[in-house]
Design an enzyme around this catalytic site. Sequence first.
Site, PDB file in Angstrom:
ATOM      1  N   GLU A 843      38.589  49.324  42.306  1.00 44.30           N
ATOM      2  CA  GLU A 843      37.780  48.649  41.294  1.00 44.30           C
ATOM      3  C   GLU A 843      36.415  48.198  41.785  1.00 44.30           C
ATOM      4  OE1 GLU A 843      40.584  46.135  38.539  1.00 44.30           O
ATOM      5  OE2 GLU A 843      41.285  46.043  40.597  1.00 44.30           O
ATOM      6  N   MET A 844      36.249  48.108  43.085  1.00 36.89           N
ATOM      7  CA  MET A 844      35.036  47.539  43.639  1.00 36.89           C
ATOM      8  C   MET A 844      33.775  48.204  43.099  1.00 36.89           C
ATOM      9  SD  MET A 844      32.634  48.664  45.950  1.00 36.89           S
ATOM     10  CE  MET A 844      33.604  49.978  46.606  1.00 36.89           C
TER      11      MET A 844
END
Length: 886
Positions: A843-844
């Site tokens: 998700e970063m």
Amino acid sequence: MKLRVTINGVTRQVVADPDAVLLDLLRDTYRLTGAKQSCDRKGQCGACTVIVNGKAVRSCTTKMKRLDGADIITVEGLGTPANPHLIQHAFVLAGAVQCGFCIPGMIMGAKALLDVNPDPSTEEIKHALRHNLCRCTGYVKIVEAVKLAGRFLRGELEPAALYPDPDGPKIGVSHPRPSAMIKACGVAEFTADIHLPGALEVAAVHSPHAHALIRSIDTTAAAAMPGVAGVMTAADIKGSNRHNYMVSDRPVLCEDRVRYVGDPVAVVAADTREHALAAVAAVKVDYELLPVVSSPVEAIAEGAPQIHAEWNNVCLTQPQIKGDAATAFAEAAHVVEAHFHTQCNHQAALEPETSLAYFEGEGDDAQLVVVGRSINIHKHLAMLQEATGWENMRYEEAFVGGQFGIKIDVTSEGITAAAAIHFRRPVRYIPTLQESMFLSPKRHPFDMKLKLACDASGKLTAMGWDVLVDNGAYNSMGNVVMLRAVQMLSASYDIPNVDALARLVYTNNPWGAAARGAGPPQTHYALESAIDLLARKVGIDPLEFRKRNSLLPGQTKSTGAVVDEWPFPELCEAIEPDYRRAVAEAREQSTDGKRRGVGLGAGAFGIGGPGDQSMVAVELDDDGGITVYGAVADPGEGNDSMLSQLAADAMDLPLHKVRLQTRTTENTTANGPAAASRHTYMSGGSMLDAIAQLKAAMAEHDAAAGDDLRKAGAPTRYMGTKKMVVGALDPDTGQGPSFESQVHALQLAEVEVDTETGDVRVVRMTCAVDAGRVIHPLNLTGQIEGGMDMGVGLALRERYEYGKTKDWVTFKYPSMGTAFEMKTIVRETPRPKGTNGSVGVGEMTLVATAPAVLNAIEDAVGVRIYDLPATPDKIKAALGELATTR
């Protein structure tokens, strides 16, 4: 009409409706399910691509009347997992197979191209696959796979030369994903591929109103229509009729009130999907319209209509107070203030919200089996049991065509489970794409007023926030999304004084839940934009400003939690050569009509949040291998690789001796969702704990196989756990425990802006990332590339609007035409508390991409867009306003 066709080398006589489409013949008649349906037969997604007479065609729009004498090849006709085609080898080896839903269509499009052009250029590949959509990969690895396939076909290289040694090193090596080849060969079963003899097809009646009372529902005409088995309303559901994720507020079927456009009101079951859809149109619902609350500002106004009688419109309030922000602002040398908005957005997984349900056994002892796309099967099982009132139930996770957070909550499964119980028949629910869009949760819109200050040397001194989060009509996990944003509010930076207030608010808009990043992408967009505004005001280079203000070990986040690792300054150094090159090129290549710009965006995404826990079991098999039992969903990010390679490394086993049981509630325990980038850290960690117990037992009893342990009277199965510290943010100050570790990133966007039209073209994205020790390099870069592509869509194009967003074209789905060059710079700082030093990474990328793009736009043309997405009309209008002020 009667016609003759050859399918995968077999000539067949077919009797078909001339206006029927090829996709139905392949899937329904011959059970060739490699060709998928996503786009409501509009030819928009390419997932149904097959080859007809040597050309790639979209089978969902290819009429049978055109096919007499046709030679048809589907993905099943290329190769099998035991004997794959060279193109299938290439897609697996290039890391192009993530969720796998689009891959059969991609492979068939690639074959049609390579048959006539065995050495295509990047642009030729993009043109050939321009109709094929993918949400997972960012298209980089798709193009690489086609080029690799060309090398195989030209005889320049053999696949065997690229397959890693399965008995060699397991960590840091891109071993083929366990599920990759079956997906590449089109034999992995997604939900709609599962054949249920005698199943009823269901369709739902959805509210066309955002807020209304239900006066009556007349099902008489619908029930009498051809093929209809019956109509179900809320009165027919014996359980709570509520999806209770955190708050029991969302009905399976609405009883007396609808709260957003799309709320389900009734369900029709029929012998065919066509009959069910026709009957849905005949259901008459009498509504009494109520005032619509369309924004959080309206929802918190005095006298606003209450969305729910049981709960206030403000679902949750969380301040964050650190230091003395008021004094710091008063003494600051430089201050910037801005008001930012992010849009309601759809996660846009290609596979619709399909599910099915059926009974095993007879009578009241029968077990209800629900098959869907869940990323948290035990939680969803409990929700379905409560909602339907049927206890004897299990959940099976099919292969999942992407999800990006959308499957954190129950959507269509509540309807199928309730319908199967009511009709006592197997049922299948395959929503249309438009229907799937409005029955599923969205990314929360954020309304953010941000104030940021620094001293004369450019050191940050204070931050102030007022954040309103639009939760939509139902809570779902909105509390978690907002709190995660607050826990990561200071992002990568040391900000000693903070005064923030975040509020989560009910409205009559689409309800929000998880969406890749789930909160921090919205707040990081605002903060990273303000960082650039402040750097420009002070006159410090944006990269230097970020590095100067990096948090350092021993310092505290905005939550007051002390960090013991923070490799962000090193990422600033790693990306600097690309940044300097990009700045120089932007100045050199800009023209009056096309201006180049460069922007940065940083992210520090927390992993291992307070209260999180995981349980995974391992069992020693009789051949000395092990079976891993863990509810670890893998909608495409590569959790199957992570578990397999960690286990093989820890046990010193060849990969084929690691078996995974991860997709059923029957033999696994609750383990949390495939969300928050948590599975590598949490589930990988709990699996290694189980393996440590197993190895200790094997050493104690001199055992090499399961039978040895049984003879010694020892168990063969061991449960591992990993638990984070229990605690929560203080409700008054927002101070408290935070994440055990972080994945850090710094992204560089290079854009070109057309000053006449406002169009933005992303030239290149570069991401410097540190996620600890890398387990599988291709999986890591694949997640980063796909995330950058999704982040650019969030920044420039994508918005969900009911009535306007009906399909992938109106959604402005990323395609080969919008794809851009990408580069990933990987640093590996082993995390002391990580899983073999590793954390998560999925998700970063969404955290840093949008602000990097928006900062690049301002660098290019001098205007800043404060309301996502930065569409051409907004940029053109801003340029016009800028021109009038000069």
